[in-house]
Design a protein around this motif. Sequence first.
Motif, PDB file in Angstrom:
ATOM      1  N   PRO A 193      12.180  -6.064   5.123  1.00 45.58           N
ATOM      2  CA  PRO A 193      11.749  -5.814   5.981  1.00 45.58           C
ATOM      3  C   PRO A 193      11.245  -4.692   5.263  1.00 45.58           C
ATOM      4  N   SER A 194      10.115  -3.354   5.564  1.00 44.25           N
ATOM      5  CA  SER A 194       9.744  -2.074   5.118  1.00 44.25           C
ATOM      6  C   SER A 194      10.324  -0.988   6.262  1.00 44.25           C
ATOM      7  N   TYR A 195      10.729  -0.291   6.462  1.00 43.48           N
ATOM      8  CA  TYR A 195      11.236   0.705   7.049  1.00 43.48           C
ATOM      9  C   TYR A 195      10.205   1.149   8.089  1.00 43.48           C
ATOM     10  N   VAL A 224      16.115  -3.836   3.131  1.00 45.81           N
ATOM     11  CA  VAL A 224      15.164  -2.771   4.641  1.00 45.81           C
ATOM     12  C   VAL A 224      14.703  -1.674   3.107  1.00 45.81           C
ATOM     13  N   LYS A 225      13.098  -1.875   2.984  1.00 49.60           N
ATOM     14  CA  LYS A 225      12.916  -0.739   1.628  1.00 49.60           C
ATOM     15  C   LYS A 225      12.462  -0.066   2.227  1.00 49.60           C
ATOM     16  N   ASN A 226      12.113   1.962   1.678  1.00 49.94           N
ATOM     17  CA  ASN A 226      11.471   3.005   2.302  1.00 49.94           C
ATOM     18  C   ASN A 226      11.029   3.814   1.194  1.00 49.94           C
ATOM     19  N   GLY A 227      10.224   2.802   0.607  1.00 52.08           N
ATOM     20  CA  GLY A 227       9.303   4.248   0.316  1.00 52.08           C
ATOM     21  C   GLY A 227      10.256   4.359  -1.261  1.00 52.08           C
ATOM     22  N   PRO A 228      10.612   5.800  -1.339  1.00 53.53           N
ATOM     23  CA  PRO A 228      10.750   6.611  -1.719  1.00 53.53           C
ATOM     24  C   PRO A 228      12.644   6.500  -1.595  1.00 53.53           C
ATOM     25  N   GLN A 230      16.374   5.591  -0.134  1.00 51.83           N
ATOM     26  CA  GLN A 230      16.976   4.861  -0.465  1.00 51.83           C
ATOM     27  C   GLN A 230      16.741   3.270   0.309  1.00 51.83           C
ATOM     28  N   VAL A 231      16.678   2.252  -0.766  1.00 55.84           N
ATOM     29  CA  VAL A 231      16.766   0.525  -0.154  1.00 55.84           C
ATOM     30  C   VAL A 231      18.356   0.081   0.439  1.00 55.84           C
ATOM     31  N   ILE A 232      18.804  -0.423   1.395  1.00 55.57           N
ATOM     32  CA  ILE A 232      19.833  -0.748   2.410  1.00 55.57           C
ATOM     33  C   ILE A 232      20.101  -2.567   2.251  1.00 55.57           C
ATOM     34  N   ALA A 255       0.925  -2.920  -3.991  1.00 56.23           N
ATOM     35  CA  ALA A 255       1.903  -4.141  -3.831  1.00 56.23           C
ATOM     36  C   ALA A 255       3.463  -3.493  -4.823  1.00 56.23           C
ATOM     37  N   ALA A 256       3.526  -2.063  -3.790  1.00 57.47           N
ATOM     38  CA  ALA A 256       5.233  -1.450  -4.052  1.00 57.47           C
ATOM     39  C   ALA A 256       6.585  -2.844  -2.933  1.00 57.47           C
ATOM     40  N   GLY A 257       6.145  -2.940  -2.173  1.00 60.93           N
ATOM     41  CA  GLY A 257       6.951  -4.426  -1.151  1.00 60.93           C
ATOM     42  C   GLY A 257       7.135  -5.609  -2.064  1.00 60.93           C
ATOM     43  N   ASP A 258       5.639  -5.664  -2.087  1.00 63.71           N
ATOM     44  CA  ASP A 258       5.469  -7.181  -2.883  1.00 63.71           C
ATOM     45  C   ASP A 258       6.169  -7.349  -4.166  1.00 63.71           C
ATOM     46  N   GLY A 281      14.666  -5.215  -7.329  1.00 62.76           N
ATOM     47  CA  GLY A 281      13.317  -5.134  -7.056  1.00 62.76           C
ATOM     48  C   GLY A 281      12.882  -3.373  -7.068  1.00 62.76           C
ATOM     49  N   ALA A 282      13.988  -2.879  -6.949  1.00 58.69           N
ATOM     50  CA  ALA A 282      13.844  -1.279  -7.134  1.00 58.69           C
ATOM     51  C   ALA A 282      12.972  -0.770  -8.180  1.00 58.69           C
ATOM     52  N   ASP A 283      13.577  -1.486 -10.092  1.00 59.00           N
ATOM     53  CA  ASP A 283      13.422  -1.545 -10.580  1.00 59.00           C
ATOM     54  C   ASP A 283      11.828  -1.950 -10.901  1.00 59.00           C
ATOM     55  N   LEU A 284      11.276  -2.716 -10.649  1.00 61.96           N
ATOM     56  CA  LEU A 284      10.573  -3.039 -11.039  1.00 61.96           C
ATOM     57  C   LEU A 284       8.753  -2.848 -10.215  1.00 61.96           C
ATOM     58  N   ALA A 285       8.982  -2.200  -8.303  1.00 61.19           N
ATOM     59  CA  ALA A 285       8.855  -1.308  -7.891  1.00 61.19           C
ATOM     60  C   ALA A 285       8.073  -0.040  -8.530  1.00 61.19           C
ATOM     61  N   THR A 286       9.203   0.548  -9.059  1.00 60.91           N
ATOM     62  CA  THR A 286       9.171   1.453  -9.880  1.00 60.91           C
ATOM     63  C   THR A 286       7.848   1.067 -10.821  1.00 60.91           C
ATOM     64  N   VAL A 288       6.202  -1.049 -11.426  1.00 62.90           N
ATOM     65  CA  VAL A 288       4.392  -1.472 -10.651  1.00 62.90           C
ATOM     66  C   VAL A 288       3.931  -0.441 -10.248  1.00 62.90           C
ATOM     67  N   ILE A 289       3.944   1.177  -9.749  1.00 63.26           N
ATOM     68  CA  ILE A 289       3.351   2.126  -8.988  1.00 63.26           C
ATOM     69  C   ILE A 289       3.187   3.047  -9.986  1.00 63.26           C
ATOM     70  N   GLN A 290       3.832   3.192 -10.967  1.00 63.48           N
ATOM     71  CA  GLN A 290       3.162   3.995 -12.388  1.00 63.48           C
ATOM     72  C   GLN A 290       1.605   3.200 -12.779  1.00 63.48           C
TER      73      GLN A 290
HETATM   74  P1  ADP Z   1       5.230  -1.275   0.768  1.00 67.87           P
HETATM   75  O1  ADP Z   1       4.853  -1.703  -0.165  1.00 67.87           O
HETATM   76  O2  ADP Z   1       5.874  -2.515   1.726  1.00 67.87           O
HETATM   77  O3  ADP Z   1       5.020   0.070   2.257  1.00 67.87           O
HETATM   78  P2  ADP Z   1       7.248   0.647   0.799  1.00 67.87           P
HETATM   79  O4  ADP Z   1       6.530   1.692   0.684  1.00 67.87           O
HETATM   80  O5  ADP Z   1       9.003   0.537   1.126  1.00 67.87           O
HETATM   81  O6  ADP Z   1       6.903  -0.936   0.309  1.00 67.87           O
HETATM   82  O7  ADP Z   1       7.863   0.476  -1.370  1.00 67.87           O
HETATM   83  C1  ADP Z   1       7.945  -0.670  -1.734  1.00 67.87           C
HETATM   84  C2  ADP Z   1       9.696   0.033  -2.504  1.00 67.87           C
HETATM   85  O8  ADP Z   1       8.361   0.051  -3.525  1.00 67.87           O
HETATM   86  C3  ADP Z   1      10.651   0.718  -2.972  1.00 67.87           C
HETATM   87  O9  ADP Z   1      11.831   0.382  -2.006  1.00 67.87           O
HETATM   88  C4  ADP Z   1      10.966   1.587  -3.732  1.00 67.87           C
HETATM   89  O10 ADP Z   1      11.404   0.580  -4.903  1.00 67.87           O
HETATM   90  C5  ADP Z   1       9.166   1.434  -3.950  1.00 67.87           C
HETATM   91  N1  ADP Z   1       8.631   1.983  -3.813  1.00 67.87           N
HETATM   92  C6  ADP Z   1       7.713   2.860  -3.206  1.00 67.87           C
HETATM   93  N2  ADP Z   1       7.155   4.035  -3.188  1.00 67.87           N
HETATM   94  C7  ADP Z   1       7.895   4.635  -4.395  1.00 67.87           C
HETATM   95  C8  ADP Z   1       8.249   6.391  -4.910  1.00 67.87           C
HETATM   96  N3  ADP Z   1       7.127   7.067  -4.234  1.00 67.87           N
HETATM   97  N4  ADP Z   1       8.675   6.485  -5.508  1.00 67.87           N
HETATM   98  C9  ADP Z   1       9.966   5.318  -6.100  1.00 67.87           C
HETATM   99  N5  ADP Z   1      10.047   4.577  -5.088  1.00 67.87           N
HETATM  100  C10 ADP Z   1       9.095   4.547  -4.875  1.00 67.87           C
END
Ligand code: ADP
Length: 311
Positions: A193-195, A224-228, A230-232, A255-258, A281-286, A288-290
Amino acid sequence: MTRIVAIGEAMVELAPAGDAELYRAGFAGDTLNTAWYLRQLMPATDAIAYFTAIGKDDISARLLAFIRAAGLETGQIAQRDDSTVGLYMISLNNGERSFSYWRGQSAARRMLEDDTALRAALQGADLAYLSGITLAILPQDARGRLFDVLRDFRQAGGKVAFDPNLRPRLWPDPKTMTDTVMQAAGLSDIALPSYEDEAGWFHDTTPAATAQRYREAGAAVVVVKNGPKQVIAVTPNRSFAVKPSQVANVVDTTAAGDSFNAGFLASYLQHGDLETASIAGADLATAVIQQFGALVTLDQFTQHRISGRPL
Ligand code: ADP
């Protein structure tokens, strides 16, 4: 050999392509995004299948070709006469993205009118992956069929990974959404889940409370993801917190969460270590969001770093 089956809806995406009225067509969808990244991260000898339903028209054929070209198995994707794929359009207004959807009649909504194809897809699979969107688009009786198939799959030794991906607009009312999501949690081995979403709809006051709720529902592993922030990650006997790297230039969080889920699952399935998998997981999301867009092609060094897949 590991076999993963992602279940959900893939759609046509129309994204602004420069001029105000010019759009580029692509394909995306939460579970497809995760499958697409899993394919890049898992060893080539492993199989990643996508399960959905599409139409028989030209755009459906192009979607099928796209899924195949990504290296995903498509053998159980039904092609129906009576419907086609869903569509969404991204609008940009002063840099803010908003989405419009045309998916009410999509073929994917009918993918479980009968469960034969899904049972065949899951035959011999190790992991089924689905999201709250997969559940939201299905009529109630089809959801029941999906749950029965997942129950049998787990009984046969398969594992289920689930991202609740709460999208209230897709559900008739919030209570149906939260009840159904918790029912799915009870059939899941791994919940992702995403917090922010969870806090809004389940009134959790901390990410640890979100983790606890999914653990109590039956998921052995909860991340539990939480944007930027910490992930728990929590299991019956351990818990970790992992801080995602700071990203100075967030270009597009689509697609950060995906992608997080794909990085986590690819690492966890190959190495079985929760902390390493959460970092992956966090490494890949990092990464992707760039970049713009949901689907970013990873070079082989990034693939290796994230999943440990041999170079
Ligand atoms: P969702 O896209 O499902 O809403 P989140 O926003 O919680 O999910 O983000 C998923 C993951 O993407 C986070 O756990 C984190 O690793 C990464 N992430 C998202 N936003 C940021 C950000 N601003 N800076 C760094 N990492 C981020």
